[in-house]
Design a protein around this motif. Structure first.
Motif, PDB file in Angstrom:
ATOM      1  N   GLU A 178       4.008  20.118   1.227  1.00 49.04           N
ATOM      2  CA  GLU A 178       5.247  19.364   1.457  1.00 49.04           C
ATOM      3  C   GLU A 178       4.936  17.989   2.037  1.00 49.04           C
ATOM      4  O   GLU A 178       3.901  17.804   2.655  1.00 49.04           O
ATOM      5  N   LYS A 179       5.905  17.089   1.876  1.00 46.69           N
ATOM      6  CA  LYS A 179       5.792  15.800   2.555  1.00 46.69           C
ATOM      7  C   LYS A 179       6.067  15.972   4.039  1.00 46.69           C
ATOM      8  O   LYS A 179       6.898  16.803   4.432  1.00 46.69           O
ATOM      9  N   VAL A 180       5.398  15.184   4.854  1.00 48.96           N
ATOM     10  CA  VAL A 180       5.647  15.163   6.295  1.00 48.96           C
ATOM     11  C   VAL A 180       5.731  13.693   6.707  1.00 48.96           C
ATOM     12  O   VAL A 180       4.937  12.874   6.239  1.00 48.96           O
ATOM     13  N   TYR A 181       6.699  13.385   7.544  1.00 50.50           N
ATOM     14  CA  TYR A 181       6.865  12.006   8.001  1.00 50.50           C
ATOM     15  C   TYR A 181       6.692  11.873   9.501  1.00 50.50           C
ATOM     16  O   TYR A 181       7.132  12.738  10.272  1.00 50.50           O
ATOM     17  N   GLY A 182       6.082  10.760   9.916  1.00 53.69           N
ATOM     18  CA  GLY A 182       6.173  10.333  11.304  1.00 53.69           C
ATOM     19  C   GLY A 182       7.455   9.545  11.447  1.00 53.69           C
ATOM     20  O   GLY A 182       7.975   9.012  10.453  1.00 53.69           O
ATOM     21  N   PHE A 183       7.974   9.449  12.651  1.00 52.57           N
ATOM     22  CA  PHE A 183       9.260   8.768  12.848  1.00 52.57           C
ATOM     23  C   PHE A 183       9.200   7.915  14.117  1.00 52.57           C
ATOM     24  O   PHE A 183       8.960   8.419  15.209  1.00 52.57           O
ATOM     25  N   SER A 184       9.410   6.597  13.936  1.00 49.51           N
ATOM     26  CA  SER A 184       9.445   5.698  15.097  1.00 49.51           C
ATOM     27  C   SER A 184      10.866   5.684  15.637  1.00 49.51           C
ATOM     28  O   SER A 184      11.741   5.065  15.035  1.00 49.51           O
ATOM     29  N   TYR A 185      11.066   6.364  16.723  1.00 43.36           N
ATOM     30  CA  TYR A 185      12.419   6.510  17.276  1.00 43.36           C
ATOM     31  C   TYR A 185      12.775   5.311  18.145  1.00 43.36           C
ATOM     32  O   TYR A 185      11.893   4.600  18.648  1.00 43.36           O
ATOM     33  N   GLU A 186      14.074   5.133  18.365  1.00 45.84           N
ATOM     34  CA  GLU A 186      14.540   4.141  19.345  1.00 45.84           C
ATOM     35  C   GLU A 186      14.561   4.834  20.689  1.00 45.84           C
ATOM     36  O   GLU A 186      15.126   5.920  20.807  1.00 45.84           O
ATOM     37  N   GLY A 187      13.930   4.256  21.684  1.00 42.62           N
ATOM     38  CA  GLY A 187      13.972   4.857  23.015  1.00 42.62           C
ATOM     39  C   GLY A 187      12.652   4.692  23.732  1.00 42.62           C
ATOM     40  O   GLY A 187      11.688   4.159  23.187  1.00 42.62           O
ATOM     41  N   LYS A 188      12.627   5.122  24.989  1.00 45.77           N
ATOM     42  CA  LYS A 188      11.409   5.016  25.789  1.00 45.77           C
ATOM     43  C   LYS A 188      10.996   6.407  26.235  1.00 45.77           C
ATOM     44  O   LYS A 188      11.781   7.135  26.832  1.00 45.77           O
TER      45      LYS A 188
END
Ligand code: G1P
Length: 292
Positions: free
Chosen positions: A245-255
């Motif tokens: 399967e595809k897997v994604y990293g995710f750059s979230y908004e927040g600290k």
């Protein structure tokens, strides 16, 4: 493909919390309070805000205070009621109303991958969130809520990710990834490695303690061998998932604050206290007046 909602969130919480001794000798690290709320409650509130209806906490020995925390306390409620402390009464009750919370135990601390595998039956055949409560993310929208939106778009596993400086990457799962052409917040994962040496790290993109995983992860976790630190690593399970399967990293908004680390915990405490309406102004004035 049937589109499924992320309804369940798993909280691995059976670790020994050695980074925070002596506080964690007899108390779970998940119960350390940032200002006045335990770490795990921040995580549970984040999951609920993201639409999760069921919280699955993986516990171990000495972790019963977490169960008490999310349960009703009739004695406390009776005392507060008698004294007419209604605001406090509401706070005391609110925890038990947050969500349906179930517990299962990890008898042996064999690693994060093993801890997540303990939730297999409770999760069943649907996508689910994983939250590591010592990563506290201060975010307007809620980190998990953003990730659920990304999951709804991609129908793929999503890993919270952040760029860390220099050798710090060796403390994390590390992503070998390329930016997604359609969504600037997404990173298409090619490969991943748990706690690489700085010189071997394929990037500075670290995995943080926020995941949305498809249920096939359980099959992967059943087959992986001990990895970094001799533990069954969640990172190795997700790496195995990449074959299918595809897997994604995710750059979230927040600290993000690493509240499982003493310095990270102190910084988070100060920042959270300064944001509070009831404490912030006086705390700020006090800090300014000090001659540290
Ligand atoms: C775990 C994971 C690691 C991840 C980190 C995030 O490591 O194994 O991949 O980057 O959480 O906080 P731990 O901090 O439990 O050693």
């Amino acid at each position: 493909m049937t589109r499924m909602k992320v309804r369940k969130a798993v909280f691995p919480a059976a670790g020994m919390g050695t980074r925070f001794l002596p506080a964690t000798k007899a108390m779970p690290k998940e119960m350390l309070p940032l200002v006045d709320k335990p770490l795990i409650q921040y995580g549970v509130e984040e999951a609920v805000a993201a639409g999760c209806e069921e919280i699955i906490i993986i516990t171990g020995r000495g972790k019963t205070t977490m169960e008490d925390h999310f349960d009703r306390s009739w004695e406390l409620e009776a005392v507060l009621e008698k004294r007419n402390k209604l605001a406090l009464l509401e706070i005391a009750r609110s925890m038990s109303k947050l969500a349906k919370i179930v517990y299962t135990r990890q008898a042996e601390a064999l690693g994060l991958g093993h801890a997540v595998l303990m939730a297999k039956e409770l999760v069943g055949d649907e996508p689910f969130a994983v939250i590591l409560a010592d990563d506290v993310v201060d975010s307007k929208q809620g980190c998990m809520k953003q990730m659920v939106e990304a999951y709804n778009d991609t129908q793929s596993s999503i890993l919270g990710s952040e760029v860390v400086e220099g050798p710090a990457i060796s403390n994390y799962g590390c992503l070998d990834c390329t930016p997604d052409a359609n969504d600037p917040r997404l990173l298409l994962v090619r490969d991943m490695v748990e706690k690489p040496k700085f010189e071997d790290a394929p990037s500075q993109n670290a995995i943080i303690g926020r995941y949305i995983l498809t249920p096939r992860i359980f099959e992967m976790l059943e087959t992986i061998k001990p990895g970094a630190g001799g533990e069954l690593q969640l990172t190795d399970g997700i790496k195995a998932l990449l074959q299918y399967e595809k897997v994604y990293g995710f750059s979230y908004e927040g600290k993000r604050h690493d509240a499982g680390d003493k310095l990270g915990f102190l910084k988070a405490t100060v920042e959270f206290a300064l944001q509070r309406d009831d404490l912030g102004p006086t705390f700020r004035a006090w800090l300014k007046a000090q001659n540290f």
